[in-house]
Design a protein around this motif. Structure first.
Motif, short mmCIF file in Angstrom:
data_model
loop_
_atom_site.label_atom_id
_atom_site.label_comp_id
_atom_site.label_asym_id
_atom_site.label_seq_id
_atom_site.Cartn_x
_atom_site.Cartn_y
_atom_site.Cartn_z
N GLN A 24 0.82 -1.21 0.00
CA GLN A 24 0.00 0.00 0.00
C GLN A 24 0.86 1.27 0.00
O GLN A 24 0.57 2.23 -0.72
CB GLN A 24 -0.94 0.00 1.21
N GLY A 25 1.93 1.27 0.81
CA GLY A 25 2.82 2.43 0.86
C GLY A 25 3.53 2.65 -0.46
O GLY A 25 3.67 3.79 -0.94
N TRP A 86 -3.53 6.06 1.62
CA TRP A 86 -2.83 6.67 2.76
C TRP A 86 -3.55 6.37 4.08
O TRP A 86 -2.91 6.03 5.08
CB TRP A 86 -2.72 8.18 2.55
#
Length: 307
Positions: A24-25, A86
């Motif tokens: 995800q990051g 985020w």
């Protein structure tokens, strides 16, 4: 339905890239870079075309509008996607989802029509060069651009209303990266055949018909270029047309496959990949395709940086 204990959906969960929890990051960083490059690249193209008088021609007028459109198009999707990555909060209200879908469909229709207009402009310039200043005068250019922007508004508002007038019950997990027609119809209750038929009709109207108009234009363009004596502007004509054709292939290829292929062949993973092409990849490469391959744009850039 009234006797069955069903939960009416009030918000959706855009699942996005939930299959990749450990990335995800990384995905947030990649899409942030892509979004910034889209804003800067297309913004620079629009500014150059607006400020450099040498680029005040119909072709660049359409290209400037196209660059601005690409910024609007991606801004409907990417900021929300970045926020979801985020915060890991993927919830979106039904109203917000409807608004995103409606604006996205209107801009998609505009892009299809504007690409067809750009192909027609090249057709007139190459196949009817003596009549080009008369046919593509300023008034006609403005009318074509305004028509491209507004023609899809009533139809796409109608399609959005039709989809969201249906009840959504049971699962609220939207297995996609943004609110789009195919994944929403999967969550709708009852018979969706009328909605699917309308979606196909709209795809044909704003996708297939402009695509065939573009093909018709380029068949005539290529035939005209091949009939020119060797060296008489052949390479420049091919260069200009090839840039436009690359964008057409990227956008229409992925969009038409997404909306016109049979429902039984739809796969969430494939849909996500294809949607990335016509919503993100094409806008990202637009400045590179039109800018680095165009001597006039490069000359305008040199003027700006020299100052």
């Amino acid at each position: 339905m009234g006797e069955r204990n069903l939960t009416i959906v009030k918000e959706f969960v855009i699942q996005g890239f939930y299959e990749l929890p450990n990335l995800q990051g990384l995905l947030f960083g990649i899409f942030t870079v892509i979004y910034m490059s889209i804003l800067m690249g297309n913004g620079l193209m629009a500014i150059i075309i607006k400020t450099d008088t040498a680029l005040h021609t119909p072709m660049y007028f359409f290209l400037g509008n196209f660059s601005f459109l690409e910024i609007c198009y991606t801004s409907v999707i990417l900021p929300r996607m970045l926020m979801n990555l985020w915060t890991q909060n993927r919830n979106i209200s039904v109203v917000a989802c409807a608004a995103q879908l409606c604006v996205l469909l209107i801009l998609a229709a505009t892009e299809c029509l504007l690409l067809a207009v750009m192909a027609y402009d090249r057709y007139v310039a190459i196949c009817r060069p003596l009549y080009y200043p008369v046919i593509m005068n300023q008034k006609v250019c403005v009318q074509l651009v305004v028509g491209s922007w507004v023609c899809g508004i009533p139809v796409q508002i109608g399609q959005t209303y039709q989809i969201f007038s249906m009840p959504f019950c049971g699962s609220n997990k939207l297995n996609h990266i943004f609110c789009d027609v195919p994944p929403l119809l999967k969550l709708a209750c009852g018979d969706t055949s009328i909605n699917e038929l309308f979606a196909y009709a709209v795809a044909v109207l704003f996708g297939t018909i402009p695509f065939f108009l573009i093909i018709w234009s380029y068949v005539n363009i290529i035939a005209t270029i091949l009939n020119l004596p060797v060296g008489m502007g052949r390479s420049k004509a091919f260069s200009t047309c090839s840039s436009h054709l690359i964008v057409v292939d990227l956008f229409f290829g992925s969009a038409l496959i997404t909306y016109l292929r049979p429902k039984s062949t739809h796969s969430p993973v494939i849909d996500k990949v294809l949607s990335l092409f016509y919503t993100i990849v094409t806008p990202m490469f637009n400045p590179l395709i039109y800018g680095l391959r165009n001597k006039d744009v490069i000359a305008a850039l040199k003027k700006i940086f020299s100052k």
